[in-house]
Design an enzyme around this catalytic site. Structure first.
Site, PDB file in Angstrom:
ATOM      1  N   ASP A 136       0.739  -1.158  -0.075  1.00 42.16           N
ATOM      2  CA  ASP A 136      -0.110  -0.012   0.119  1.00 42.16           C
ATOM      3  C   ASP A 136       0.823   1.358   0.096  1.00 42.16           C
ATOM      4  O   ASP A 136       1.756   1.547   0.549  1.00 42.16           O
ATOM      5  CB  ASP A 136      -0.968   0.053   1.174  1.00 42.16           C
ATOM      6  CG  ASP A 136      -1.567  -1.084   1.508  1.00 42.16           C
ATOM      7  OD1 ASP A 136      -1.501  -2.083   0.783  1.00 42.16           O
ATOM      8  OD2 ASP A 136      -2.242  -1.213   2.500  1.00 42.16           O
ATOM      9  N   GLN A 184       4.217   0.661   2.512  1.00 44.08           N
ATOM     10  CA  GLN A 184       4.387  -0.650   3.263  1.00 44.08           C
ATOM     11  C   GLN A 184       5.658  -1.237   2.474  1.00 44.08           C
ATOM     12  O   GLN A 184       5.607  -1.319   1.436  1.00 44.08           O
ATOM     13  CB  GLN A 184       3.226  -1.427   3.045  1.00 44.08           C
ATOM     14  CG  GLN A 184       1.941  -0.856   3.918  1.00 44.08           C
ATOM     15  CD  GLN A 184       2.232  -1.142   5.309  1.00 44.08           C
ATOM     16  OE1 GLN A 184       2.120  -2.359   5.821  1.00 44.08           O
ATOM     17  NE2 GLN A 184       2.414  -0.068   6.090  1.00 44.08           N
ATOM     18  N   TRP A 195      -3.114  -8.725  -3.220  1.00 43.05           N
ATOM     19  CA  TRP A 195      -2.757 -10.049  -2.519  1.00 43.05           C
ATOM     20  C   TRP A 195      -3.291 -11.162  -3.147  1.00 43.05           C
ATOM     21  O   TRP A 195      -4.363 -11.205  -3.974  1.00 43.05           O
ATOM     22  CB  TRP A 195      -3.501  -9.802  -1.445  1.00 43.05           C
ATOM     23  CG  TRP A 195      -3.129  -8.762  -0.357  1.00 43.05           C
ATOM     24  CD1 TRP A 195      -3.759  -7.717  -0.067  1.00 43.05           C
ATOM     25  CD2 TRP A 195      -1.860  -8.492   0.284  1.00 43.05           C
ATOM     26  NE1 TRP A 195      -2.934  -6.515   0.711  1.00 43.05           N
ATOM     27  CE2 TRP A 195      -1.849  -7.422   0.833  1.00 43.05           C
ATOM     28  CE3 TRP A 195      -0.647  -9.313   0.308  1.00 43.05           C
ATOM     29  CZ2 TRP A 195      -0.869  -6.678   1.728  1.00 43.05           C
ATOM     30  CZ3 TRP A 195       0.366  -8.835   1.233  1.00 43.05           C
ATOM     31  CH2 TRP A 195       0.305  -7.646   1.800  1.00 43.05           C
TER      32      TRP A 195
END
Ligand code: FRU
Length: 498
Positions: free
Chosen positions: A48, A64, A303
């Site tokens: 992110d 991140q 993801w």
């Protein structure tokens, strides 16, 4: 003057170690899929975007980050800075797990997603401290910096030490902004199978008062809303909430347009749609810049995907920055920021191209893995059942990604079944022609990605592609009749990285 934030030696030690590891990993990178003009980590893992802010005349993008490996691990905040939203400068890691509230646990731990604010010239970061298996697992924390580069965690952390309800499924990703003289925080939340955006208010960024849920899922919008962002768009009285809902595949992002009532902290929902219809678009966050533009950047991955560049020592990229506007029907338009035009090099233009049934046509000068295309299709003069273009084509036509429009169905597709390594799949989106009966496609092709914008930002579709680096052909086609390209423009795009 003594800094209001404590100086944690532990924190600094972890940051120094992270910096050394980054330098080591970078030397060993395989560059096959490295992007030419997208923001990506120097090496290691990225997810992110965090803490997007226009601060003292520069754009800051945190993210991140695991600097030690190309997979998700203990999360740090990577940091980059830009003067123009196009060229990015990597800065030292801003946050590293170092305290009991953001370090430890078997798998998940670290400084998870959050946001940034300008508090009287001090750059402050608000993030989720996450420690798997700890009770509570997720708390909200504060860090600050006077120079915008080195950050210190606040001694009062965690500033929110528990969720409003013990039986929750996720309590993370605080997005903070100021309205009048109050600070507002929206946090991603899930409870009883419903995703929610919950609200807090504060006078000083330290002591926070819970105000309940601004809005929650109607039962069809997922069971946890990650990375909420709530902001005015198209005037002070109309608002948009961006969310990354969990467990409603294939939908991975949504926007709700409506109105936020500051008195009661409630969001009245009007229209809802995906902000991007591709597979690789998640956790978007926005900032407002000096020109008052609302600019969105998202993680250009998802993801659970196959991650071919992991073997090369890195993973993850950001989408191009997109300017958001609100149309009068409540739909949000997203268009790449105009600064990207500064990347344009050699230009090729064509007009009135007639594509015969089942022909696959190359245009001189139009090929590449770092190119912008603008294609205007004249629907009134076309009778094809479908038309479009293939990008990243191999010479023998065995590998390509196909973008096709079906005018009768009013649907746009991106098909990467033969796209190379990585996941296949077909992205699909509804798309009516523009009021003048045309369909306009704008594509940004980079070495392992494509971002497609249709009809002046009415629809966007983002996918990662991992073809053979040598496959750079572009072919235009029609099937089940003929199609007409009214105008075609192509620009080679310059790389932003050395
Ligand atoms: C979204 C997310 C966030 C979390 C972060 C952890 O992709 O799961 O909810 O804070 O990633 O890296």
């Amino acid at each position: 003057m003594e800094h209001p934030f404590s100086r944690h030696n532990e924190h600094q030690i972890f940051i120094n170690k992270a910096g050394e590891t980054l330098k080591e990993n970078f030397k060993a990178l395989d560059t096959a899929y490295r992007l030419h003009y997208h923001m990506m980590p120097p090496s290691g893992w990225m997810n992110d975007p965090n803490g997007l802010i226009y601060f003292k005349g520069e754009y800051h993008l945190f993210y991140q980050h695991d600097p030690y490996q190309a997979k998700q691990g203990p999360m740090h905040w990577g940091h980059a800075r830009s003067k123009d939203l196009v060229r990015w400068e990597h800065l030292p890691v801003a946050l590293a797990p170092s305290e009991q509230y953001d370090k430890g646990g078997d798998h998940g731990q670290g400084c998870w997603s959050g946001s940034a604010v300008d508090d009287n010239g001090i750059l402050k970061l608000i993030y989720t401290g996450h420690v798997d298996g700890k009770t509570p697992e997720e708390v909200q924390c504060l860090a600050g910096s006077e120079d915008g580069v080195s950050f210190h965690k606040h001694p009062s952390n965690p500033i929110i030490d528990d969720s409003p309800d013990a039986r929750r499924f996720g309590f993370r990703d605080p997005k903070v902004w100021k309205q009048g003289d109050k600070w507002y925080m929206v946090v991603g939340y899930g409870k009883d199978g419903l995703g929610k955006a919950i609200m807090y208010m504060s006078d000083d960024l330290l002591s926070w008062h819970y105000k309940g849920a601004a809005v929650e899922s109607d039962g069809t919008m997922g069971d946890m809303w990650e990375c909420p962002d709530l902001f005015p768009l198209g005037g002070e009285d109309s608002h948009v909430l961006l969310i990354s809902p969990m467990n409603i595949a294939p939908v991975k992002n949504l926007y709700l347009s409506g109105r936020f009532d500051y008195e009661n902290c409630r969001f009245e929902k009007g229209y809802a749609e995906q902000i991007d219809y591709g597979f690789d678009f998640y956790a978007p966050q926005t900032l407002i810049d000096g020109q008052g533009r609302r600019i969105m950047i998202a993680w250009m991955n998802i993801w659970g995907a196959t991650m071919p560049e992991q073997e090369h020592g890195w993973y993850g990229a950001m989408t191009l920055p997109r300017e958001l506007t609100l149309a009068s029907d409540g739909t949000v338009r997203s268009q790449p920021v105009s600064e990207l035009e500064s990347l344009r090099g050699k230009h090729t233009a064509e007009s009135s191209l007639i594509l015969e049934d089942d022909a696959y046509v190359e245009v001189d000068g139009v090929r590449g893995d770092s190119i912008e295309l603008a294609v205007l299709w004249d629907i009134a003069q076309s009778d094809a059942a479908e038309f479009g273009l293939r990008i990243r084509c191999s010479e023998d036509s065995s590998s390509y990604t196909e973008i096709r429009y079906m005018p009768r169905e009013q649907k746009l597709f991106m098909d990467r079944e033969l796209g190379g390594a990585g996941d296949g799949g077909v992205s699909a989106a509804p798309l009516a022609p523009m009021a003048d009966g045309r369909v306009r496609l704008r594509l940004f092709i980079d070495r392992s990605s494509v971002e497609l914008f249709a009809n002046d930002g009415r629809m966007a579709m983002t996918n990662r592609l991992y073809p053979n680096p040598a496959d750079t052909g572009i072919r235009f086609f029609a099937r089940g009749g003929t199609a007409v390209i009214e105008t075609l423009d192509a620009w080679k795009l310059a790389p932003i990285w050395e």
